[in-house]
Enzyme design. Structure first.
Site, PDB file in Angstrom:
ATOM      1  N   THR A 135      -3.894  21.806   6.693  1.00  9.11           N
ATOM      2  CA  THR A 135      -3.968  22.421   5.365  1.00  9.11           C
ATOM      3  C   THR A 135      -4.192  21.343   4.309  1.00  9.11           C
ATOM      4  OG1 THR A 135      -2.493  24.153   6.103  1.00  9.11           O
ATOM      5  CG2 THR A 135      -2.673  23.849   3.713  1.00  9.11           C
ATOM      6  N   CYS A 160       1.518  -5.013   2.757  1.00  8.50           N
ATOM      7  CA  CYS A 160       1.791  -4.668   4.153  1.00  8.50           C
ATOM      8  C   CYS A 160       2.294  -5.859   4.945  1.00  8.50           C
ATOM      9  CB  CYS A 160       0.538  -4.114   4.807  1.00  8.50           C
ATOM     10  SG  CYS A 160      -0.251  -2.897   3.795  1.00  8.50           S
ATOM     11  N   GLN A 207      -9.949  -0.839  -2.062  1.00 12.83           N
ATOM     12  CA  GLN A 207      -9.644  -1.611  -3.280  1.00 12.83           C
ATOM     13  C   GLN A 207     -10.756  -1.532  -4.324  1.00 12.83           C
ATOM     14  OE1 GLN A 207      -6.885  -3.280  -4.217  1.00 12.83           O
ATOM     15  NE2 GLN A 207      -5.763  -2.785  -2.356  1.00 12.83           N
ATOM     16  N   GLY A 222      -6.175   5.879   2.860  1.00 11.73           N
ATOM     17  CA  GLY A 222      -7.131   4.893   3.350  1.00 11.73           C
ATOM     18  C   GLY A 222      -6.930   4.568   4.826  1.00 11.73           C
ATOM     19  N   SER A 270      -8.919   5.641  -1.221  1.00 15.06           N
ATOM     20  CA  SER A 270      -7.539   6.106  -1.328  1.00 15.06           C
ATOM     21  C   SER A 270      -7.182   6.308  -2.797  1.00 15.06           C
ATOM     22  CB  SER A 270      -6.620   5.057  -0.697  1.00 15.06           C
ATOM     23  OG  SER A 270      -5.296   5.486  -0.734  1.00 15.06           O
TER      24      SER A 270
HETATM   25  N1  PLP Z   1      -7.577  -0.766   3.155  1.00 15.38           N
HETATM   26  C1  PLP Z   1      -7.316  -1.602   2.139  1.00 15.38           C
HETATM   27  C2  PLP Z   1      -8.312  -2.649   1.779  1.00 15.38           C
HETATM   28  C3  PLP Z   1      -6.124  -1.494   1.424  1.00 15.38           C
HETATM   29  O1  PLP Z   1      -5.870  -2.337   0.421  1.00 15.38           O
HETATM   30  C4  PLP Z   1      -5.193  -0.486   1.797  1.00 15.38           C
HETATM   31  C5  PLP Z   1      -3.893  -0.383   1.105  1.00 15.38           C
HETATM   32  O2  PLP Z   1      -3.378  -1.326   0.568  1.00 15.38           O
HETATM   33  C6  PLP Z   1      -5.530   0.382   2.850  1.00 15.38           C
HETATM   34  C7  PLP Z   1      -6.732   0.214   3.505  1.00 15.38           C
HETATM   35  C8  PLP Z   1      -4.612   1.491   3.254  1.00 15.38           C
HETATM   36  O3  PLP Z   1      -4.686   2.550   2.338  1.00 15.38           O
HETATM   37  P1  PLP Z   1      -3.521   3.649   2.229  1.00 15.38           P
HETATM   38  O4  PLP Z   1      -2.375   2.992   1.558  1.00 15.38           O
HETATM   39  O5  PLP Z   1      -4.094   4.743   1.403  1.00 15.38           O
HETATM   40  O6  PLP Z   1      -3.232   4.101   3.621  1.00 15.38           O
END
Ligand code: PLP
Length: 383
Positions: A238, A326, A180, A72, A200
Site C-alpha cells: 500500500t 551510517c 544526495q 534510497g 530519497s
Molecule cells: N545513498 C546515499 C548516497 C545516501 O546518502 C543515503 C543516505 O544517507 C542513502 C543512499 C540511503 O537513503 P535512505 O536513507 O533513504 O535509505
C-alpha cells in the site's frame, strides 16, 4: 530551547512547513487507500499521481517512470538486484565505485555471494571517477554500471553525462544513486542517458521513509517486493500516501527554488571553507573544490579524532558528523577518504559539515570558532 546549529543536512533535512502542511490531510481527512475503486480513494490516488509527475519533472522523466519506494536504500537494492536478475542471461558483471554508499556497496557484496562479478572503480584524490576507467573495465557480460551522482561524505559530483554516454554506447544499463544530488543540482535523465536513478525525500526537506526509483521505460526489471499489484506490479505494498505527497511537494519546491538555493548555499559553503582554512592550522578540505554539492564541506584536522570533535561540538550545540551517518560509531576510517588516498590516521580526523539555505553567517562564525577551540584543545590533550 538550547542552542541548536544543525550542520548535518547530508544525514537528513528539516521538513519544510509547506511540505508538512500538504501532507497533513492525508493522515486524517483523506485516509483512503489509493487502490480503491470508489470516489474517496480517487482523491488519494490523484494526490499520489500529482506527486509522481512533480518528481518526474525535476529530472525530466515521464511520470510513469517513477516508482515509489521506502527510501534510497530500497531503491538502490531494487535497481541492482533486480536489474542483475533480469539480465543474468546476458552476463554477470557489474561496475561500481569504491566510494558508493553502503546501500550500493553491501548490495554488490550480496550479489558477489550469488556469483556476480563486481568491479569497484578507483577514484582520484578529489573523489572523482575517471570516465575512461569506466570504459576500460566494461567487457562482454557487463550488465550494469552504477556510479553515484554525488558523494554523501565529501560532496564530489561525478561526470554523470559522460559515464551515461559510455554506458549507452556499450549497451549497458546505467544506474545512479542520486540520493544526495536529487533536488540539489540539475539532473536530466534523458540528456545524461540514465536508465535508473535512486532518490530519497528526506534529503530535500521532505519526509523520511519514502523515496523512488526512476526506471526508464525501455528497461526491463523484475519486482523487488512481491505482493499486490501496486506500482504496475513492480513494487507491491500500500502506498505511503502522506509521505508521497510530501515528497512531491518537496520536489516541486526544489525545482522552483533550485537556482536561488544553489547560489545561497554555495556562498555559505565557500565562506565556511575559507573561514576554516584560515583559522584552523593543519586543516585540509576533502573533496573536489568546485565539482561539489553546494551544501557540503568536509575537512581533515591532523592529529585528532573526528569522533571526539563531533562529541565536543555537540556540547556546544552543533550537530555534525565525522563520516557518513551510517558509518558513525564504527572504528573504521571512512572508506571514501581511504579510497581518495588518505592515510587511516588522517581519515580519522575528518569532520563533515553540511548546511542548508537557512544556515546563517552567524552560525558559521560560531562553528568556525568552536572548531578552532576544540581542535586546539584535543591537540593539546594528545601532545
Ligand atoms: N545513498 C546515499 C548516497 C545516501 O546518502 C543515503 C543516505 O544517507 C542513502 C543512499 C540511503 O537513503 P535512505 O536513507 O533513504 O535509505
Amino acid at each position: 530551547m538550547e542552542k541548536l546549529i544543525y550542520l548535518d543536512n547530508a544525514a537528513t533535512t528539516k521538513i519544510y512547513s509547506d511540505v508538512l502542511r500538504e501532507m497533513l490531510p492525508y493522515f486524517s481527512k483523506i485516509y483512503s487507500n489509493p487502490s480503491g475503486i470508489y470516489e474517496f480513494s480517487s482523491k488519494a490516488r490523484e494526490a499520489t499521481e500529482l506527486a509522481r509527475s512533480r518528481i518526474a519533472k525535476l529530472i525530466n522523466a515521464d511520470a510513469d517512470e517513477i516508482f515509489f519506494t521506502s527510501g534510497g536504500t530500497e531503491a538502490d537494492n531494487w535497481a541492482l538486484k533486480c536489474a542483475a536478475k533480469a539480465n543474468r542471461k546476458k552476463g554477470k558483471h557489474i561496475v561500481t565505485t569504491k566510494i558508493e554508499h553502503h546501500a550500493i556497496l553491501n548490495t554488490c557484496r550480496s550479489l558477489e555471494n550469488e556469483g556476480y562479478e563486481v568491479t569497484y572503480l578507483e577514484v582520484d584524490k578529489d573523489g572523482m571517477v575517471n570516465p575512461e576507467h569506466v570504459m576500460d573495465v566494461v567487457k562482454k557480460g557487463t550488465i550494469i554500471i552504477s556510479v553515484m551522482t554525488a558523494n554523501n561524505e565529501v560532496g564530489t559530483i561525478q561526470n554523470i553525462a559522460q559515464i551515461g554516454r559510455i554506458a549507452r554506447a556499450n549497451n549497458v544499463l546505467f544506474h545512479t544513486d542520486a540520493v544526495q544530488a536529487f533536488g540539489q543540482i540539475p539532473i536530466d535523465v534523458k540528456k545524461m542517458n540514465i536508465d535508473m536513478l535512486s532518490a530519497s525525500a528526506h534529503k530535500l526537506h521532505g519526509p523520511k521513509g519514502v523515496g523512488c526509483l526512476y526506471i526508464n521505460k525501455n528497461v526491463g526489471i523484475e519486482p523487488f517486493m512481491h505482493g499486490g499489484s501496486q506500482e504496475k506490479k513492480l513494487r507491491a505494498g500500500t502506498l505511503n500516501v502522506p509521505g508521497i505527497v510530501g515528497f512531491g511537494k518537496a520536489a516541486d519546491i526544489a525545482l522552483n527554488e533550485m537556482d536561488e538555493k544553489i547560489k545561497k548555499e554555495t556562498e555559505l559553503r565557500d565562506y565556511l571553507i575559507n573561514g576554516m582554512m584560515e583559522n584552523v592550522p593543519e586543516c585540509t578540505l576533502n573533496g573536489h573544490k568546485t565539482m561539489r554539492l553546494p551544501n557540503n564541506t568536509n575537512f581533515c584536522f591532523k592529529h585528532i579524532e573526528g569522533e571526539s570533535l563531533v562529541i565536543i561540538l555537540d556540547t556546544m550545540g552543533i550537530c555534525c558528523s565525522s563520516g557518513s551517518a551510517c558509518s558513525a560509531g564504527s572504528k573504521n576510517p571512512s572508506h571514501v577518504l581511504v579510497a581518495m588516498g588518505q592515510t587511516d590516521d588522517d581519515a580519522h580526523g575528518a569532520l563533515r559539515l553540511t548546511l542548508s539555505e537557512n544556515t546563517t553567517i552567524e552560525e558559521l562564525d560560531y562553528t568556525i570558532a568552536a572548531v578552532k577551540k576544540s581542535v586546539n584543545g584535543l591537540r593539546t590533550m594528545s601532545s
